[in-house]
Design a protein around this motif. Structure first.
Motif, PDB file in Angstrom:
ATOM      1  N   ALA A   1       0.808  -1.222   0.000  1.00 38.65           N
ATOM      2  CA  ALA A   1       0.000   0.000   0.000  1.00 38.65           C
ATOM      3  C   ALA A   1       0.842   1.274   0.000  1.00 38.65           C
ATOM      4  N   ARG A   2       2.161   1.154  -0.057  1.00 35.58           N
ATOM      5  CA  ARG A   2       3.008   2.347  -0.042  1.00 35.58           C
ATOM      6  C   ARG A   2       2.816   3.167  -1.324  1.00 35.58           C
ATOM      7  N   LYS A   3       2.962   4.476  -1.197  1.00 31.30           N
ATOM      8  CA  LYS A   3       2.804   5.345  -2.361  1.00 31.30           C
ATOM      9  C   LYS A   3       3.823   5.023  -3.448  1.00 31.30           C
ATOM     10  N   VAL A   4       5.028   4.618  -3.038  1.00 31.97           N
ATOM     11  CA  VAL A   4       6.063   4.316  -4.027  1.00 31.97           C
ATOM     12  C   VAL A   4       5.651   3.134  -4.898  1.00 31.97           C
ATOM     13  N   ASN A   5       4.877   2.205  -4.346  1.00 33.89           N
ATOM     14  CA  ASN A   5       4.404   1.074  -5.141  1.00 33.89           C
ATOM     15  C   ASN A   5       3.382   1.526  -6.181  1.00 33.89           C
ATOM     16  N   VAL A   6       2.579   2.528  -5.822  1.00 34.68           N
ATOM     17  CA  VAL A   6       1.635   3.099  -6.785  1.00 34.68           C
ATOM     18  C   VAL A   6       2.401   3.766  -7.930  1.00 34.68           C
ATOM     19  N   ILE A   7       3.464   4.486  -7.590  1.00 34.97           N
ATOM     20  CA  ILE A   7       4.281   5.140  -8.619  1.00 34.97           C
ATOM     21  C   ILE A   7       4.850   4.099  -9.574  1.00 34.97           C
ATOM     22  N   GLY A   8       5.366   3.007  -9.016  1.00 43.50           N
ATOM     23  CA  GLY A   8       5.897   1.940  -9.856  1.00 43.50           C
ATOM     24  C   GLY A   8       4.829   1.328 -10.739  1.00 43.50           C
ATOM     25  N   ALA A   9       3.643   1.111 -10.165  1.00 44.85           N
ATOM     26  CA  ALA A   9       2.540   0.531 -10.932  1.00 44.85           C
ATOM     27  C   ALA A   9       2.086   1.457 -12.053  1.00 44.85           C
ATOM     28  N   ALA A  10       2.273   2.758 -11.868  1.00 48.68           N
ATOM     29  CA  ALA A  10       1.832   3.739 -12.859  1.00 48.68           C
ATOM     30  C   ALA A  10       2.876   4.023 -13.928  1.00 48.68           C
ATOM     31  N   LEU A  11       4.118   3.616 -13.695  1.00 48.65           N
ATOM     32  CA  LEU A  11       5.221   4.064 -14.542  1.00 48.65           C
ATOM     33  C   LEU A  11       5.907   2.958 -15.339  1.00 48.65           C
ATOM     34  N   PHE A  12       6.127   1.808 -14.723  1.00 48.04           N
ATOM     35  CA  PHE A  12       7.016   0.811 -15.319  1.00 48.04           C
ATOM     36  C   PHE A  12       6.300  -0.128 -16.285  1.00 48.04           C
ATOM     37  N   ALA A  13       7.053  -0.568 -17.286  1.00 48.56           N
ATOM     38  CA  ALA A  13       6.553  -1.485 -18.312  1.00 48.56           C
ATOM     39  C   ALA A  13       7.594  -2.560 -18.566  1.00 48.56           C
ATOM     40  N   ASP A  14       7.219  -3.566 -19.337  1.00 48.21           N
ATOM     41  CA  ASP A  14       8.153  -4.628 -19.711  1.00 48.21           C
ATOM     42  C   ASP A  14       8.924  -4.233 -20.969  1.00 48.21           C
ATOM     43  N   GLY A  15      10.123  -4.769 -21.086  1.00 55.51           N
ATOM     44  CA  GLY A  15      10.938  -4.500 -22.267  1.00 55.51           C
ATOM     45  C   GLY A  15      11.912  -5.633 -22.520  1.00 55.51           C
ATOM     46  N   ALA A  16      12.298  -5.796 -23.770  1.00 53.11           N
ATOM     47  CA  ALA A  16      13.331  -6.764 -24.147  1.00 53.11           C
ATOM     48  C   ALA A  16      14.009  -6.251 -25.402  1.00 53.11           C
TER      49      ALA A  16
END
Length: 346
Positions: A176-191
């Motif tokens: 529930a930390r705000k930083v986890n929300v930021i990660g959920a809103a920002l990061f994607a998969d890549g290869a």
């Protein structure tokens, strides 16, 4: 060494940012403020993101062991066709490969990822191996710098560098930390796969690189590894730290090559996030390159080490003139700034 080709993945699951936000809120801890979450998802300026797994699996509860096993299943399957494509684009085959470097910060494996890829892609049994793990968003630039220098030192003609980042496997639904929300809103998969060739006479050549690590800043970014999985560490001090640390090392590195920012023809900047890029623009005056990086962020999200490599794949298809210079810059856990200079030989 020269960059011969770059291949990047097209993932099967692509979602609009609003759809990802709806999914997040559906499975988020009860104490999460939905209005704040929607504002955070919007503020990233990301329009869509792609993943190697469907959202149903992203939000599933998985322990660290399950996440790592899933990474080991996915990575070779996704990377192998990219290797074959990149080698074909470079006019090469698997038998030509002398060295393999494998980048990731979202899977921690022993044997390391490069061993699985050698087997899956059918690379020669005498392929030299270099795992590059834990450099995070900086690894696209630092990995290319280290891998090319390493391969050159080994007197290897053909290097394959791969990057696999499946951020979808690091999401923790119960966090529930705000930083986890930021990660959920920002990061994607890549290869991505980069093929480099030593004995070439034309193209973009890796000229030089450097690193600047700001003292006593390991707390700024990283993973807090738990039984459940990857707990994101991302300090609110990251943007201001980048603004303070970037100008001097950048100017010093360019000066060693008789360059200034104005003399650099092209820039490839890691799209860490809007605040990071805005602070970088204020500190360095790189408004044009920052705007280009923001466009990449909107289209793909932050793919960690793969972001600059996706940009590189698009960049090397464009016409270039002899002796033009390109600077690649990224930031990541350490806290470090990575810089790499390319020059076009024709």
């Amino acid at each position: 060494m020269f960059i011969a080709s770059v291949a990047t993945a097209i993932f099967p699951y692509t979602y609009a940012q609003s759809e990802i936000c709806d999914w997040y809120l559906k499975y988020a801890p009860a104490e999460i403020d939905a209005t704040w979450v929607r504002g955070m998802f919007t503020s990233t300026q990301v329009k869509q993101r792609s993943f190697a797994i469907p959202l149903e699996e992203v939000v599933a509860s998985m322990g660290f062991g399950v996440r790592n096993k899933r990474f080991r299943e996915l990575a070779p399957k996704i990377i192998t066709p990219l290797i074959h494509q990149a080698l074909q684009d470079a006019g090469l085959s698997t038998k030509d490969v002398g060295a393999l470097a494998a980048i990731t910060s979202s899977g921690f494996l022993t044997p390391s990822l490069d061993a699985d890829i050698i087997n899956a892609a059918g690379l020669p049994t005498n392929t030299r191996r270099l795992p590059i793990v834990g450099l995070g968003c900086a690894a696209g630039v630092s990995g290319l710098a280290h891998a090319t220098a390493w391969a050159k030192g080994l007197d290897v003609d053909v290097l394959v560098m791969v990057a696999a980042e499946f951020q979808s496997l690091t999401y923790l639904p119960s966090d529930a930390r705000k930083v986890n929300v930021i990660g959920a809103a920002l990061f994607a998969d890549g290869a991505a796969v980069v093929v480099c060739k030593r004995n070439a006479t034309k193209g973009w050549q890796v000229v030089s690189s450097t690193t600047y690590t700001k003292p006593e800043t390991t707390y700024l970014m990283g993973w807090d590894m738990t039984a459940e999985g990857f707990g994101l560490i991302l300090s609110e001090d990251v943007p201001s730290s980048i603004a303070k640390m970037a100008p001097k090392p950048l100017a010093e590195f360019l000066s060693r090559h008789d360059l200034t920012q104005e003399k650099v023809d092209h820039w490839i900047l890691h799209p860490g996030g809007p605040k990071i890029l805005e602070e970088l623009a204020k500190a360095t005056g790189l408004d044009g390159p920052v705007n280009e990086s923001l466009r990449g962020l909107a289209a793909h999200g932050n793919m960690s080490s793969c972001s600059v490599l996706v940009s590189l794949a698009q960049f090397i298809t464009q016409p270039a003139k002899k002796d033009e210079h390109t600077m690649m810059v990224s930031f990541g856990p350490g806290f470090s700034m990575e810089m790499l200079l390319l020059k076009y030989r024709g």
